[in-house]
Design an enzyme around this catalytic site. Structure first.
Site, PDB file in Angstrom:
ATOM      1  N   SER A 102      10.221 -20.750  -2.976  1.00  0.00           N
ATOM      2  CA  SER A 102       8.772 -20.822  -2.991  1.00  0.00           C
ATOM      3  C   SER A 102       8.157 -21.022  -1.699  1.00  0.00           C
ATOM      4  O   SER A 102       8.217 -20.132  -1.168  1.00  0.00           O
ATOM      5  CB  SER A 102       8.597 -22.221  -3.945  1.00  0.00           C
ATOM      6  N   PHE A 103       7.468 -22.301  -1.455  1.00  0.00           N
ATOM      7  CA  PHE A 103       6.566 -22.260  -0.530  1.00  0.00           C
ATOM      8  C   PHE A 103       7.483 -22.101   1.010  1.00  0.00           C
ATOM      9  O   PHE A 103       7.019 -21.619   2.041  1.00  0.00           O
ATOM     10  CB  PHE A 103       6.071 -23.554  -0.181  1.00  0.00           C
TER      11      PHE A 103
END
Length: 306
Positions: A102-103
Site C-alpha cells: 500500500s502506502f
C-alpha cells in the site's frame, strides 16, 4: 523462521523502530508497511518466505513504535523516503530489495527512482509505485492547502491521547479497517497501541492525516520520467478484492491502467504483474496466497510464469 531481534535505530528526532528476521548474512530485504499500519503487517508473511534472506520491517515515523516527528515537521513523502535512507545507512546496506504494501509501495517506488542503484527488486503488494490524480494539476494546490491546514490545526489543538478499553479499541479499529479479520487486527494493535492502567492508547501521531496530504500526485510526464530511472526488477501483486478493485469504485480505473501500461511499456521484462484472490490485506489475512510468488521472485533471475 522466528523473529531475530527488535531494533531501535537512532535518528535526529528520536528513533526508528524495526524488527528483523533471518540471518544477517542473508540478502537484505526491507519491508515497508501501509498507511497507519506498522511492522507487524509482515508477521504472518515473512515466516513463509525463503530462509536465506535477512528481512527487516520498519515502522515509519509517527507509526508503530517509532518516534513522532518534532512539531512543525510535516509527514510528507520526501521525509518518509529519507527514513529509508537512514535505516539502510544504519544497517550498512549498499544494495537490497524492497517488500512493500500500500502506502509503503508509494514510498518504496519513489526511493527506487531516486536511488536506483541501491534497489535490486521492488515488490508491490496491492499498490502502485506512484500516485496520480485523474484531474492532475487541477487538484495539486487543493491538496497542498489541505496538508498545511491539517498540520496547523492538529498542532494547535493538541489533546491528551484517548484511553480505550481493549475490546472497544479492537472494534473501532476493525470498523475503520474492514479489510482486516479480527486476528490480524489484534496483531496490528499489538504494535500500534500502548497499554496503560485503564486501557489502550494509540501510538501513532495524530498529525498523520489523510494520505493525499502526504503524497504528491505525479503528472503523466513525471510518471514516465520516474519509471525510466528504475533499475530494479519490479513485481506488482494485485488483490482481486483489494484497493484497486474497479467493481467497488475505490480508485479511478483509467489511472490504474495508465500506470500499469506505463510500467509495462517502459520496463518491459523488468516488470511482472500477478493477481491473487484476497483483499487489500491479503499478505496478512491470507499470506499463503502471495508467499510462493514472492519467494520465486526473490530467488529467481527469470521472469515468473503467468
Amino acid at each position: 523462521m522466528g523473529l531475530l531481534s527488535e531494533l531501535k535505530l537512532a535518528v535526529p528526532w528520536g528513533h526508528i523502530a524495526a524488527k528483523a528476521w533471518g540471518s544477517q548474512q542473508g540478502s537484505p530485504v526491507l519491508c515497508l508497511h501501509g498507511w497507519l499500519d506498522n511492522a507487524n503487517s509482515f508477521d504472518r508473511l515473512i515466516p513463509l518466505l525463503p530462509k536465506d534472506f535477512h528481512y527487516v520491517a520498519m515502522d515509519f515515523g509517527g507509526h508503530g513504535l517509532s518516534s513522532h516527528y518534532y512539531l512543525g515537521v510535516p509527514y510528507c513523502q520526501e521525509n518518509f523516503v529519507n527514513e529509508i535512507g537512514r535505516v539502510v545507512a544504519a544497517l550498512k546496506w549498499k544494495r537490497f530489495s524492497l517488500l512493500s504494501h500500500s502506502f509503503g509501495g508509494i514510498i518504496g517506488g519513489m526511493f527506487s527512482c531516486i536511488f536506483p542503484e541501491m534497489v535490486d527488486k521492488l515488490i508491490l503488494l496491492d499498490t502502485l509505485p506512484f500516485t496520480m490524480d485523474p484531474k492532475g494539476m487541477e487538484n495539486m494546490l487543493t491538496y497542498r492547502r489541505g496538508a498545511i491546514e491539517h498540520m496547523l490545526q492538529a498542532e494547535a489543538f493538541q489533546k491528551p491521547r484517548q484511553v480505550v478499553k481493549p475490546e472497544e479499541m479492537l472494534q473501532r479499529f476493525l470498523k475503520n479497517n474492514n479489510h482486516l479479520n479480527e486476528e490480524c487486527g489484534r496483531l496490528l494493535l499489538q504494535r500500534g497501541t500502548t497499554q496503560v492502567a485503564t486501557g489502550l492508547m494509540m501510538n501513532r501521531d495524530r498529525r498523520v492525516g489523510l494520505l493525499e496530504y502526504s503524497i504528491p500526485f505525479l503528472t503523466r510526464e513525471l510518471l514516465v520520467h520516474s519509471i525510466k530511472q528504475l533499475q530494479a526488477q519490479v513485481l506488482l501483486i494485485k488483490a482481486s478484492q483489494g484497493y484497486f478493485n474497479m467493481e467497488r469504485g475505490i480508485t479511478d480505473k483509467s489511472v490504474m491502467l495508465l500506470v500499469l501500461d506505463t510500467l509495462r511499456s517502459v520496463l518491459k521484462e523488468q516488470f511482472q504483474y500477478m493477481e491473487v484472490p484476497g483483499n487489500h490485506y491479503v499478505h496478512l489475512n491470507q499470506p499463503q496466497n502471495v508467499a510462493d510468488i514472492i519467494s520465486a521472485f526473490l530467488q529467481s533471475k527469470e521472469r515468473l510464469p503467468h
